[in-house]
Design a protein around this motif. Structure first.
Motif, PDB file in Angstrom:
ATOM      1  N   LEU A   1      21.825 -44.456  21.139  1.00  0.00           N
ATOM      2  CA  LEU A   1      20.888 -44.314  22.260  1.00  0.00           C
ATOM      3  C   LEU A   1      19.966 -45.523  22.347  1.00  0.00           C
ATOM      4  N   MET A   2      19.412 -45.914  21.205  1.00  0.00           N
ATOM      5  CA  MET A   2      18.487 -47.050  21.203  1.00  0.00           C
ATOM      6  C   MET A   2      19.215 -48.349  21.552  1.00  0.00           C
ATOM      7  N   CYS A   3      20.392 -48.560  20.987  1.00  0.00           N
ATOM      8  CA  CYS A   3      21.146 -49.787  21.270  1.00  0.00           C
ATOM      9  C   CYS A   3      21.465 -49.902  22.765  1.00  0.00           C
ATOM     10  N   ILE A   4      21.954 -48.821  23.337  1.00  0.00           N
ATOM     11  CA  ILE A   4      22.358 -48.850  24.743  1.00  0.00           C
ATOM     12  C   ILE A   4      21.156 -48.984  25.665  1.00  0.00           C
ATOM     13  N   ASN A   5      20.068 -48.251  25.356  1.00  0.00           N
ATOM     14  CA  ASN A   5      18.875 -48.366  26.198  1.00  0.00           C
ATOM     15  C   ASN A   5      18.268 -49.766  26.146  1.00  0.00           C
ATOM     16  N   ILE A   6      18.328 -50.409  24.995  1.00  0.00           N
ATOM     17  CA  ILE A   6      17.844 -51.797  24.904  1.00  0.00           C
ATOM     18  C   ILE A   6      18.691 -52.698  25.789  1.00  0.00           C
ATOM     19  N   LEU A   7      19.999 -52.516  25.745  1.00  0.00           N
ATOM     20  CA  LEU A   7      20.891 -53.330  26.579  1.00  0.00           C
ATOM     21  C   LEU A   7      20.625 -53.116  28.071  1.00  0.00           C
ATOM     22  N   LEU A   8      20.205 -51.906  28.427  1.00  0.00           N
ATOM     23  CA  LEU A   8      19.972 -51.574  29.825  1.00  0.00           C
ATOM     24  C   LEU A   8      18.515 -51.743  30.245  1.00  0.00           C
ATOM     25  N   GLY A   9      17.649 -52.108  29.291  1.00  0.00           N
ATOM     26  CA  GLY A   9      16.235 -52.290  29.607  1.00  0.00           C
ATOM     27  C   GLY A   9      15.506 -51.004  29.902  1.00  0.00           C
ATOM     28  N   LYS A  10      15.931 -49.901  29.268  1.00  0.00           N
ATOM     29  CA  LYS A  10      15.336 -48.589  29.517  1.00  0.00           C
ATOM     30  C   LYS A  10      14.465 -48.152  28.342  1.00  0.00           C
ATOM     31  N   PRO A  11      13.555 -47.181  28.577  1.00  0.00           N
ATOM     32  CA  PRO A  11      12.649 -46.751  27.500  1.00  0.00           C
ATOM     33  C   PRO A  11      13.390 -46.276  26.261  1.00  0.00           C
ATOM     34  N   LEU A  12      12.754 -46.485  25.109  1.00  0.00           N
ATOM     35  CA  LEU A  12      13.291 -46.030  23.835  1.00  0.00           C
ATOM     36  C   LEU A  12      12.470 -44.826  23.389  1.00  0.00           C
ATOM     37  N   PRO A  13      12.934 -43.596  23.674  1.00  0.00           N
ATOM     38  CA  PRO A  13      12.128 -42.408  23.377  1.00  0.00           C
ATOM     39  C   PRO A  13      12.077 -42.104  21.886  1.00  0.00           C
ATOM     40  N   VAL A  14      10.862 -42.001  21.357  1.00  0.00           N
ATOM     41  CA  VAL A  14      10.649 -41.684  19.945  1.00  0.00           C
ATOM     42  C   VAL A  14       9.864 -40.387  19.877  1.00  0.00           C
ATOM     43  N   TYR A  15      10.417 -39.394  19.198  1.00  0.00           N
ATOM     44  CA  TYR A  15       9.757 -38.094  19.104  1.00  0.00           C
ATOM     45  C   TYR A  15       8.462 -38.167  18.298  1.00  0.00           C
ATOM     46  N   GLY A  16       7.412 -37.476  18.796  1.00  0.00           N
ATOM     47  CA  GLY A  16       6.175 -37.300  18.046  1.00  0.00           C
ATOM     48  C   GLY A  16       5.553 -38.600  17.592  1.00  0.00           C
ATOM     49  N   ASP A  17       5.254 -38.686  16.288  1.00  0.00           N
ATOM     50  CA  ASP A  17       4.657 -39.904  15.731  1.00  0.00           C
ATOM     51  C   ASP A  17       5.695 -40.841  15.130  1.00  0.00           C
ATOM     52  N   GLY A  18       6.967 -40.454  15.175  1.00  0.00           N
ATOM     53  CA  GLY A  18       8.030 -41.322  14.664  1.00  0.00           C
ATOM     54  C   GLY A  18       8.104 -41.402  13.152  1.00  0.00           C
ATOM     55  N   GLN A  19       7.384 -40.527  12.451  1.00  0.00           N
ATOM     56  CA  GLN A  19       7.337 -40.609  10.989  1.00  0.00           C
ATOM     57  C   GLN A  19       8.363 -39.714  10.300  1.00  0.00           C
ATOM     58  N   ASN A  20       9.212 -39.054  11.064  1.00  0.00           N
ATOM     59  CA  ASN A  20      10.279 -38.252  10.465  1.00  0.00           C
ATOM     60  C   ASN A  20      11.243 -39.159   9.707  1.00  0.00           C
ATOM     61  N   ILE A  21      11.674 -38.705   8.548  1.00  0.00           N
ATOM     62  CA  ILE A  21      12.494 -39.521   7.647  1.00  0.00           C
ATOM     63  C   ILE A  21      13.910 -38.952   7.565  1.00  0.00           C
ATOM     64  N   ARG A  22      14.884 -39.854   7.668  1.00  0.00           N
ATOM     65  CA  ARG A  22      16.285 -39.472   7.509  1.00  0.00           C
ATOM     66  C   ARG A  22      16.961 -40.422   6.521  1.00  0.00           C
ATOM     67  N   ASP A  23      17.987 -39.900   5.850  1.00  0.00           N
ATOM     68  CA  ASP A  23      18.824 -40.716   4.967  1.00  0.00           C
ATOM     69  C   ASP A  23      20.047 -41.126   5.779  1.00  0.00           C
ATOM     70  N   TRP A  24      20.282 -42.435   5.922  1.00  0.00           N
ATOM     71  CA  TRP A  24      21.328 -42.936   6.811  1.00  0.00           C
ATOM     72  C   TRP A  24      22.568 -43.351   6.025  1.00  0.00           C
TER      73      TRP A  24
END
Length: 356
Positions: free
Chosen positions: A203-226
């Motif tokens: 989502l972020m990669c494609i939205n950057i390519l299209l110049g569209k907003p990058l929606p981040v939930y809440g405060d963005g401090q949620n942690i994930r193991d990738w």
């Protein structure tokens, strides 16, 4: 041994990567893909395999017992790799029905069909049913909590994770009740090629390519193991060859990252790798949106068991994996552009509250 695999959900993200991995690694094995081709399934992902004598694609639903029964008997399936699932938390909040039907009823249908076929064949000890699941079944961690291990109590917090927990319990019960050779794996967040655009990294990669907003939930401090999807496929390969029926193996990437930090990293890499971006620096597109209901704060996987017992460890760093992933999306616009349909746009607007 030469195997005949039924790979459910093989046109989806992780499933298709696993199909490619298996066909390239074991070209003498027979691979049958069963996929319903819902919005997240894409047959084009498997186009290079369609002409192989050892490959067959079947469009169908795992809830269709007669179809599943016929595939086991026609193909003499000895190994099931079960990926088919509704998997997006946001969609499970909007409409949980499909998640119960596919993830619980569908998994039950597969297990029952496989059990009857296994019994007909004399209960061979070489047969395997690999049930691919998620770390989300364990619930949410605080910052100082130890990572999820195989003995962590289940505490799912979304309709999606609850449905996956239900299917995990069924797979476990079929081993303990019937002796069916099931193995469960619970993985952390995957990323890599062929990922449907609704998920965070594509989502972020494609939205950057299209110049569209990058929606981040809440405060963005949620942690994930990738976990890079190629590492995950290798881990599943290892589990099928070395894992013990009745066991559960947690698969993680050893890469805990805050969501906001991940988005910033993606912006930096896109600024570097993608020429002529509509908005540069890409971080100017970051837009904070209302948090997801019941949003789990942190996931983390303790993958000690699969390392010590089976000898698997992830090879890809998050920086290297993100660079490979971004490069793939830059080079494969013809794959993802058709997926940005009107239905997808409407769903996006409903979930994030910002125009895509």
């Amino acid at each position: 041994m030469i195997r005949t695999l039924l790979i459910t959900g093989g046109a989806g993200f992780i499933g298709s990567n696993f199909v490619h991995h298996w066909c390239e690694t074991y070209p003498d094995d027979r691979v049958v893909v069963l996929d319903a081709l819902t919005y997240a399934g894409n047959r084009k992902t498997l186009a290079k395999l369609e002409n192989s004598n050892n490959f067959r694609f079947v469009q169908g639903n795992i809830c269709d017992r007669s179809l599943v029964d016929s595939l086991f008997r026609e193909e003499k399936i000895d190994t099931v790799a079960h990926f088919a699932a509704e998997s997006h938390v946001d969609r499970s909040i909007l409409g949980p029905d499909a998640f119960i039907q596919t993830n619980v009823v569908g998994s039950f249908t597969l297990l029952e069909s496989f059990r009857y076929f296994w019994l007909e064949q004399g209960k061979p000890d070489t047969y395997r049913f690999l049930h691919v699941s998620t770390d989300e079944v364990y619930g949410s961690l605080e910052l100082d909590d130890p990572a999820f291990c195989e003995n962590t109590p289940y505490a799912p917090n979304s309709p999606y994770s609850a449905s996956k927990a239900g299917s995990d319990h069924l797979a476990r019960a079929y081993y303990h009740t019937y002796g069916l050779p099931t193995i469960i794996t619970n993985c952390s967040n995957n990323y890599g090629p062929y990922h449907f655009p609704e998920k965070l990294i594509p989502l972020m990669c494609i939205n950057i390519l299209l110049g569209k907003p990058l929606p981040v939930y809440g405060d963005g401090q949620n942690i994930r193991d990738w976990l890079y999807v190629g590492d995950h496929c290798q881990a599943l390969d290892t589990v099928l060859h070395k894992g013990k029926p009745g066991e559960t193996y947690n698969i993680g990437g050893n890469n805990e990252v805050k969501n906001l930090d991940l988005v910033y990293k993606l912006c930096e890499l896109m600024d570097e790798l993608a020429p002529d971006l509509p908005v540069k620096p890409a971080k100017e597109l970051i837009t904070f949106v209302k948090d997801r209901p019941g949003h789990d704060r942190r996931y983390a996987i303790d993958a000690t068991k699969i390392k010590t017992e089976l000898g698997w460890t992830p090879q890809e760093t998050v920086d290297g994996g993100l660079r490979r992933t971004i490069t793939w999306y830059l080079n494969n616009r013809e794959w993802w552009q058709p997926l940005l349909s009107k239905d997808y746009q409407a769903y996006y607007d409903q979930v994030y509250g910002v125009k895509s």
